[in-house]
Design a protein around this motif. Structure first.
Motif, PDB file in Angstrom:
ATOM      1  N   VAL A   1       1.100  -0.958  -0.177  1.00  0.00           N
ATOM      2  CA  VAL A   1      -0.002   0.077   0.421  1.00  0.00           C
ATOM      3  C   VAL A   1       0.966   1.456  -0.115  1.00  0.00           C
ATOM      4  N   THR A   2       2.301   1.133   0.787  1.00  0.00           N
ATOM      5  CA  THR A   2       2.595   2.731   0.768  1.00  0.00           C
ATOM      6  C   THR A   2       3.217   2.967  -0.930  1.00  0.00           C
ATOM      7  N   GLY A   3       3.498   2.128  -2.064  1.00  0.00           N
ATOM      8  CA  GLY A   3       3.846   2.923  -2.969  1.00  0.00           C
ATOM      9  C   GLY A   3       2.340   2.793  -4.300  1.00  0.00           C
TER      10      GLY A   3
ATOM     11  N   GLY B   1      11.867  10.232   5.770  1.00  0.00           N
ATOM     12  CA  GLY B   1       9.889   9.235   6.871  1.00  0.00           C
ATOM     13  C   GLY B   1      10.542   8.355   7.124  1.00  0.00           C
ATOM     14  N   SER B   2       9.285   7.345   7.716  1.00  0.00           N
ATOM     15  CA  SER B   2       9.729   6.172   7.924  1.00  0.00           C
ATOM     16  C   SER B   2       8.534   5.524   8.246  1.00  0.00           C
ATOM     17  N   VAL B   3       8.603   4.214   7.529  1.00  0.00           N
ATOM     18  CA  VAL B   3       6.332   3.334   7.774  1.00  0.00           C
ATOM     19  C   VAL B   3       7.091   1.980   7.534  1.00  0.00           C
ATOM     20  N   GLY B   4       6.283   1.534   8.660  1.00  0.00           N
ATOM     21  CA  GLY B   4       5.557  -0.063   8.288  1.00  0.00           C
ATOM     22  C   GLY B   4       6.086  -0.315  10.211  1.00  0.00           C
ATOM     23  N   GLU B   5       6.973  -0.229  10.331  1.00  0.00           N
ATOM     24  CA  GLU B   5       7.036  -0.827  12.325  1.00  0.00           C
ATOM     25  C   GLU B   5       7.030  -0.106  12.714  1.00  0.00           C
ATOM     26  N   PRO B   6       7.456   0.129  14.105  1.00  0.00           N
ATOM     27  CA  PRO B   6       7.795   1.409  14.852  1.00  0.00           C
ATOM     28  C   PRO B   6       9.739   0.906  14.860  1.00  0.00           C
ATOM     29  N   ILE B   7      10.022   2.527  14.377  1.00  0.00           N
ATOM     30  CA  ILE B   7      11.522   3.418  14.770  1.00  0.00           C
ATOM     31  C   ILE B   7      11.731   2.906  15.948  1.00  0.00           C
TER      32      ILE B   7
ATOM     33  N   ASP C   1       7.620   9.898  11.357  1.00  0.00           N
ATOM     34  CA  ASP C   1       7.538   8.244  11.248  1.00  0.00           C
ATOM     35  C   ASP C   1       6.181   8.358  10.999  1.00  0.00           C
ATOM     36  N   THR C   2       5.724   7.803   9.796  1.00  0.00           N
ATOM     37  CA  THR C   2       4.103   7.476   9.704  1.00  0.00           C
ATOM     38  C   THR C   2       3.623   6.006   9.835  1.00  0.00           C
ATOM     39  N   TRP C   3       2.712   6.420  11.189  1.00  0.00           N
ATOM     40  CA  TRP C   3       1.876   5.238  11.255  1.00  0.00           C
ATOM     41  C   TRP C   3       0.242   5.395  10.158  1.00  0.00           C
ATOM     42  N   TRP C   4      -0.099   4.117  10.051  1.00  0.00           N
ATOM     43  CA  TRP C   4      -1.074   4.187   9.153  1.00  0.00           C
ATOM     44  C   TRP C   4      -1.388   2.215   8.644  1.00  0.00           C
ATOM     45  N   GLN C   5      -1.745   2.131   7.085  1.00  0.00           N
ATOM     46  CA  GLN C   5      -2.325   0.917   7.102  1.00  0.00           C
ATOM     47  C   GLN C   5      -2.696   0.762   5.953  1.00  0.00           C
TER      48      GLN C   5
ATOM     49  N   GLY D   1      -5.944  -3.550  15.036  1.00  0.00           N
ATOM     50  CA  GLY D   1      -5.478  -5.000  15.137  1.00  0.00           C
ATOM     51  C   GLY D   1      -3.738  -3.949  15.921  1.00  0.00           C
ATOM     52  N   ASP D   2      -3.546  -2.640  17.054  1.00  0.00           N
ATOM     53  CA  ASP D   2      -2.197  -2.417  17.096  1.00  0.00           C
ATOM     54  C   ASP D   2      -2.784  -2.274  18.510  1.00  0.00           C
ATOM     55  N   GLY D   3      -1.406  -2.015  19.314  1.00  0.00           N
ATOM     56  CA  GLY D   3      -1.448  -1.523  20.161  1.00  0.00           C
ATOM     57  C   GLY D   3      -0.624  -0.576  20.531  1.00  0.00           C
TER      58      GLY D   3
ATOM     59  N   GLY E   1       2.902  -2.294  18.723  1.00  0.00           N
ATOM     60  CA  GLY E   1       2.643  -3.309  17.709  1.00  0.00           C
ATOM     61  C   GLY E   1       1.783  -4.142  17.544  1.00  0.00           C
ATOM     62  N   ARG E   2       1.902  -5.393  17.095  1.00  0.00           N
ATOM     63  CA  ARG E   2       0.181  -5.158  16.560  1.00  0.00           C
ATOM     64  C   ARG E   2      -0.341  -6.590  18.237  1.00  0.00           C
ATOM     65  N   VAL E   3      -1.831  -6.560  18.284  1.00  0.00           N
ATOM     66  CA  VAL E   3      -1.958  -7.063  19.443  1.00  0.00           C
ATOM     67  C   VAL E   3      -2.870  -8.592  18.806  1.00  0.00           C
TER      68      VAL E   3
ATOM     69  N   LEU F   1       2.300 -11.069  12.123  1.00  0.00           N
ATOM     70  CA  LEU F   1       3.416 -10.561  12.158  1.00  0.00           C
ATOM     71  C   LEU F   1       3.785  -9.251  11.474  1.00  0.00           C
ATOM     72  N   ASN F   2       4.895  -8.642  11.532  1.00  0.00           N
ATOM     73  CA  ASN F   2       5.421  -7.855  10.837  1.00  0.00           C
ATOM     74  C   ASN F   2       6.480  -8.259  11.088  1.00  0.00           C
ATOM     75  N   VAL F   3       7.229  -8.611   9.539  1.00  0.00           N
ATOM     76  CA  VAL F   3       8.394  -9.122   9.527  1.00  0.00           C
ATOM     77  C   VAL F   3       9.127  -8.276   8.462  1.00  0.00           C
ATOM     78  N   SER F   4      10.209  -7.359   8.714  1.00  0.00           N
ATOM     79  CA  SER F   4      10.407  -6.183   7.648  1.00  0.00           C
ATOM     80  C   SER F   4       9.975  -5.466   7.209  1.00  0.00           C
ATOM     81  N   GLY F   5       8.797  -4.890   7.357  1.00  0.00           N
ATOM     82  CA  GLY F   5       7.845  -4.475   7.298  1.00  0.00           C
ATOM     83  C   GLY F   5       6.613  -4.757   6.592  1.00  0.00           C
ATOM     84  N   HIS F   6       6.498  -6.470   7.075  1.00  0.00           N
ATOM     85  CA  HIS F   6       5.338  -7.057   6.022  1.00  0.00           C
ATOM     86  C   HIS F   6       4.871  -7.284   6.803  1.00  0.00           C
TER      87      HIS F   6
END
Ligand code: 7RM
Length: 659
Positions: A312-314, A386-392, A413-417, A503-505, A518-520, A524-529
């Motif tokens: 989605v980021t793309g 900028g940063s996205v995908g997981e907590p930095i 640091d951009t949070w979204w889904q 779905g996040d805490g 992170g997800r509750v 899983l968030n593996v390399s931002g995926h």
């Protein structure tokens, strides 16, 4: 635990002076306006787009029923807004897409005028092959200009695109094509990443063999390698585009604001990935508004988001947001470490990138190689990161700020889904004092809140934590799960009635800053995926030797989260290194390399509750190497199993598989 003020990084005065929003006070004012009069606020934002017919109602949304509609009665075309209107306004010679190939010597500059011509021709090819408004087109391409062009060509004629990331397996591609009922597939002979070829056409052939809905496969020749073709089904894109009957003109289909624009599959805690459905008007307003505000878009910027258009980021921040705002958007085919670990900064210097947006996992991988590869490049053109995908991680944030940005560039640091369509929580770079590791404050129009497990709002001025929900609709929120509206309601609106559940805490500190923890759920968030544990478990048990599997995440230095699998094998099977490899290969084959477990433990049983639910809490402890503090195990159906699993994991005893 409040954050010490030495951790507040104010926007540099020089940045704030030229920024679109240049003070915290101005942000607060915008925010207040947006929540006291959301309709007025979003109507004003929607004016940024070209509408062939104006809407009659700004919003009609109800989270208790999951019915969400924005800008009803309005008509527009996303491609027209991203391409044609800029040409019409006299900006045809501006570079729209700067393409940088995997090979550093290989690049391409596409002006808005050229983009218009190529998109229109591509759209005419789609029409020639029977694609019409509302049809689904699956796009399985590497990061080449044709990826953006085919996305825009679909939008131009009202076809619904479903982009599948080029790293997904044949089975994943097949499932997505079947779920969407796609009529046509767009792919390439091969992709190229880090000097290595990816056999896209071979994978696509395997997938399409089980997809009766596909009547046509259009193939781009990226490397020119010989690939088999199926008569009557396959056509070469370049030959089709060169055909004399294909013209340069193709009208933009006027779309209702709520007509679907695209489907994008994303993993959840249960079942197969969901087809997240976004519609035309609200999505484009959201992508455009947030790109301008969060990236402080200025004429002349060279903007680079390193994501793949397969995520989605793309979609929002390589294609739709930047092009709607007439930015010059850079598209990079390669990887951060090829030909060497200085590649990102070489590209920054070569194309004079001013705004750079990447993921923490890439920064962690580069940080390992020290400062020298960064410092050897100028990076003077950069003004915003900028940063996205997981907590930095705060230490990664500081390295990004000090080394990459020479302590001169703010960091957003951009949070979204995938579901939110656009950024919801992020600093405004000229206004918001940043705190390393915090996504800071909600964007105008966004009302986050914390809810406890019983559904009560967690309120107060001090430091709080809970489940992150959003109180009211914003324009780019997803509209449904493709083909399964019930799943849409159940996933996002059922647990906390009247609210959207992310779905996040999260934690909110005493300054009102948001920290995503992170997800509750079982994602899983593996390399931002995003990867669902259930998907990986299903993939593992496709291997005939595996009876049952449970998958959990564990902290991983580069990936953020690594994947650890606990596997029970069938009676009489030897659990050796070859089987471990076979388990990993099964996941690669079923989902793709991104989901392959980092660790596999063969165990005689799994800790389960009396109702048969796997107690992942215990497995998560084991996966991070903790064997002595497993918490309460009294609710297990068979507490003795824990001792056996610990023994198997630590290798203290032999672990003969149970029958
Ligand atoms: C854009 C994207 C969404 C999940 C989300 C979070 C996590 C994303 C941040 C983040 C902390 C961030 N879409 N996430 N951004 N966590 N800080 N800035 O990533 O659908 O693929 O993933 O990613 O858990 O729910 S996504």
């Amino acid at each position: 635990m409040s954050t010490p003020s030495r951790d507040l990084v104010p926007p540099p005065a020089a940045f704030a002076a030229r920024a679109r929003v240049g003070s915290l006070e101005r942000y607060r004012q915008l925010y207040a306006e947006s929540v006291t009069n959301p309709e007025g606020f979003w109507a004003r934002q929607a004016e940024r787009l070209h509408w062939s017919q104006k809407w009659t109602r700004v919003v009609d949304a109800d989270f208790t029923t999951a019915r969400i509609r924005w800008f009803e009665g309005g008509k527009l075309n996303a491609c027209f807004n991203c391409v044609d209107r800029h040409v019409d306004a006299g900006h045809g010679n501006q570079i729209a897409i700067l393409w940088e190939g995997d090979d550093p010597g290989h690049d391409e500059r596409i002006t808005y005028r050229e983009l218009q011509r190529r998109v229109a021709r591509f759209a005419n090819v789609l029409k020639k092959h029977g694609v019409a408004k509302g049809d689904r087109v699956c796009i399985y391409l590497p990061m080449i200009p044709e990826l953006a062009i085919s996305v825009l060509a679909c939008a131009r004629i009202g076809a619904i695109h479903s982009v599948v990331f080029g790293g997904f397996s044949a089975h994943s591609l097949r499932d997505r094509i079947q779920d969407a009922g796609a009529k046509l597939l767009i792919t390439a002979d091969e992709g190229v990443r880090g000097g290595k070829a990816v056999p896209l056409k071979r994978i696509a052939d395997e997938a399409v063999a089980e997809c009766p809905s596909i009547t046509r496969v259009l193939v781009k020749q990226r490397t020119g390698k010989w690939v088999p073709t199926v008569d009557g089904r396959d056509a070469w894109i370049d030959e089709e585009l060169a055909h004399p009957a294909i013209g340069d003109d193709c009208p933009c289909e006027p779309m209702d604001a709520e007509d679907p624009l695209f489907i994008l599959y994303t993993s959840g805690s249960t079942g197969k990935p969901k087809g997240v459905l976004h519609t035309t008007g609200g999505y484009l307003v959201g992508a455009s508004f947030t790109h301008e505000l969060v990236f402080d878009h200025q004429p002349g910027d060279v903007y680079w988001c390193t994501a793949d258009v397969g995520w989605v980021t793309g979609h929002s921040y390589i294609v739709y947001g930047p092009l709607a705002n007439r930015a010059t958007t850079l598209m990079f085919e390669g990887v951060p470490t090829f030909p060497d670990v200085g590649r990102f900064w070489d590209v920054v210097d070569k194309h004079q990138v001013s705004v750079f947006y990447t993921a923490p996992t890439a920064l962690r991988a580069l940080m390992q190689h020290g400062d020298a590869p960064v410092l050897q490049r100028s990076r003077k053109s950069l003004r915003l990161l900028g940063s996205v995908g997981e907590p930095i991680n705060p230490e990664v944030w500081r390295w990004y700020h000090r080394v990459v940005g020479d302590s001169r560039c703010p960091i957003v640091d951009t949070w979204w889904q995938t579901e939110t369509g656009a950024i919801l929580i992020a600093p405004l770079p000229g206004a918001t004092p940043q705190k390393p590791g915090s996504a800071t404050l909600p964007l105008p129009g966004v009302r986050p809140l914390l809810v406890d497990d019983e559904g009560r709002e967690v309120k107060g001025d001090g430091e709080l934590s809970g489940n992150l929900c959003i109180a009211a609709a914003w324009p780019s929120i997803m509209r449904s799960v493709w083909g399964d509206p019930q799943r849409f309601f159940d996933t996002y609106f059922k647990r906390f009635p009247g609210r959207y559940f992310t779905g996040d805490g999260a934690r909110r500190d005493a300054d009102g800053y948001w920290w995503i923890t992170g997800r509750v759920d079982d994602v899983l968030n593996v390399s931002g995926h995003r990867i669902g544990t259930a998907e990986v478990e299903s993939a593992i048990v496709t291997h005939p030797a595996c009876a049952e599997a449970a998958v959990v995440g564990f902290p991983h230095e580069i990936k953020g989260e690594g994947i650890c699998a606990f596997v029970i094998v069938k009676a009489g099977i030897a659990t050796d290194a070859a089987l471990e490899q076979a388990v990993k290969d099964a996941v690669r084959r079923e989902i793709g390399a991104i989901a392959a477990p980092d660790r596999v433990h063969f165990v005689p049983g799994l800790p389960k509750t009396r109702s048969g639910k796997i107690m992942r809490r215990i497995l998560r402890q084991l996966a991070r190497g903790v064997t002595d503090d497993l918490g309460d195990t009294t609710t297990l159906a068979d507490p003795a199993i824990v001792t056996q699993v610990v023994a198997a994991v630590t290798g203290r005893t032999a672990h003969p598989p149970t029958a």
